[in-house]
Design a protein around this motif. Structure first.
Motif, PDB file in Angstrom:
ATOM      1  N   ASN A  77       0.808  -1.220   0.000  1.00 57.15           N
ATOM      2  CA  ASN A  77       0.000   0.000   0.000  1.00 57.15           C
ATOM      3  C   ASN A  77       0.844   1.275   0.000  1.00 57.15           C
ATOM      4  O   ASN A  77       0.299   2.381  -0.011  1.00 57.15           O
ATOM      5  N   GLY A  78       2.164   1.144   0.050  1.00 55.33           N
ATOM      6  CA  GLY A  78       3.043   2.301   0.017  1.00 55.33           C
ATOM      7  C   GLY A  78       3.056   3.105   1.301  1.00 55.33           C
ATOM      8  O   GLY A  78       3.445   4.266   1.305  1.00 55.33           O
ATOM      9  N   GLU A  79       2.670   2.491   2.402  1.00 49.76           N
ATOM     10  CA  GLU A  79       2.574   3.219   3.674  1.00 49.76           C
ATOM     11  C   GLU A  79       3.792   3.028   4.565  1.00 49.76           C
ATOM     12  O   GLU A  79       4.043   3.847   5.441  1.00 49.76           O
ATOM     13  N   LEU A  80       4.552   1.953   4.355  1.00 51.28           N
ATOM     14  CA  LEU A  80       5.641   1.606   5.282  1.00 51.28           C
ATOM     15  C   LEU A  80       6.681   2.714   5.388  1.00 51.28           C
ATOM     16  O   LEU A  80       7.089   3.080   6.489  1.00 51.28           O
ATOM     17  N   PHE A  81       7.113   3.250   4.268  1.00 53.13           N
ATOM     18  CA  PHE A  81       8.215   4.203   4.299  1.00 53.13           C
ATOM     19  C   PHE A  81       7.787   5.595   4.762  1.00 53.13           C
ATOM     20  O   PHE A  81       8.626   6.450   5.012  1.00 53.13           O
ATOM     21  N   ALA A  82       6.485   5.812   4.895  1.00 54.23           N
ATOM     22  CA  ALA A  82       5.982   7.076   5.419  1.00 54.23           C
ATOM     23  C   ALA A  82       5.754   7.009   6.933  1.00 54.23           C
ATOM     24  O   ALA A  82       5.395   8.002   7.551  1.00 54.23           O
ATOM     25  N   MET A  83       5.963   5.840   7.520  1.00 50.51           N
ATOM     26  CA  MET A  83       5.701   5.646   8.943  1.00 50.51           C
ATOM     27  C   MET A  83       6.957   5.876   9.773  1.00 50.51           C
ATOM     28  O   MET A  83       8.064   5.576   9.327  1.00 50.51           O
ATOM     29  N   THR A  84       6.746   6.361  10.983  1.00 48.92           N
ATOM     30  CA  THR A  84       7.844   6.429  11.936  1.00 48.92           C
ATOM     31  C   THR A  84       7.938   5.063  12.615  1.00 48.92           C
ATOM     32  O   THR A  84       6.986   4.274  12.559  1.00 48.92           O
ATOM     33  N   PRO A  85       9.049   4.766  13.269  1.00 47.28           N
ATOM     34  CA  PRO A  85       9.135   3.484  13.987  1.00 47.28           C
ATOM     35  C   PRO A  85       8.026   3.298  15.020  1.00 47.28           C
ATOM     36  O   PRO A  85       7.505   2.202  15.188  1.00 47.28           O
ATOM     37  N   VAL A  86       7.640   4.367  15.676  1.00 46.31           N
ATOM     38  CA  VAL A  86       6.581   4.272  16.695  1.00 46.31           C
ATOM     39  C   VAL A  86       5.245   3.929  16.047  1.00 46.31           C
ATOM     40  O   VAL A  86       4.519   3.049  16.536  1.00 46.31           O
TER      41      VAL A  86
END
Length: 170
Positions: free
Chosen positions: A108-117
């Motif tokens: 979905n292309g969301e992983l790299f926009a997420m912070t570790p938290v």
């Protein structure tokens, strides 16, 4: 369970869990509408193929390793069997949930926009949902499908038991 039953159980469990969790995740993020059903229909077969292959080739081997490490000092066979089941259960749900939820974020292309938290919080939300879905719905269903319905135990009095024995002897 023998190897054949375990393989059938794993494939059935993975198929149902992947289907249900994909459905819940997509419904939660997009709502249930025509676009949801189209997206679900086009994504379910690749999701199932990946989940089954990952389960059979990776997660089950990780579970075997964890069982080996977690039972190496045990000598009581009953305790080894009990601990093995617990280790297998927790390892399989952890590995599969982490992998499948991460895969969904990548697709979905969301992983790299997420912070570790936010990644950790998203994983624990998915893990909690998977834990309850598996325990309350999927595991009982798969056990019944693969292992069959448990035989009912009929409780009778001692007198009825003696009468049954006498009737069988005649």
């Amino acid at each position: 369970m023998n190897s054949k039953q375990r393989l059938l159980f794993s494939i059935t469990m993975t198929t149902i869990m992947a289907s249900v969790m994909s459905w819940l995740g997509m419904a939660k993020s997009t709502g249930i509408n025509l676009a949801f059903w189209r997206a679900y229909a086009t994504s379910i077969l690749p999701t199932l193929a990946f989940a089954i292959m990952w389960n059979v080739l990776v997660a089950s081997n990780v579970a075997k390793l964890m069982i080996k490490l977690g039972t190496r000092k045990l000598t009581d066979e009953a305790e080894i069997i009990t601990r093995s089941g617990t280790i297998r259960s927790w390892t399989m749900i952890s590995v599969m949930c982490f992998t499948m939820s991460t895969l969904a974020l990548v697709v979905n292309g969301e992983l790299f926009a997420m912070t570790p938290v936010t990644f950790i919080l998203a994983f624990f939300g998915d893990f909690t949902m998977a834990f309850f879905v598996r325990g309350m719905f999927v595991m009982p269903l798969v056990k019944r499908m693969v292992l069959g319905t448990p035989k009912t135990v009929q409780i009778i009095s001692e007198e009825e038991a003696e009468e049954n024995v006498e009737a069988a002897a005649e």
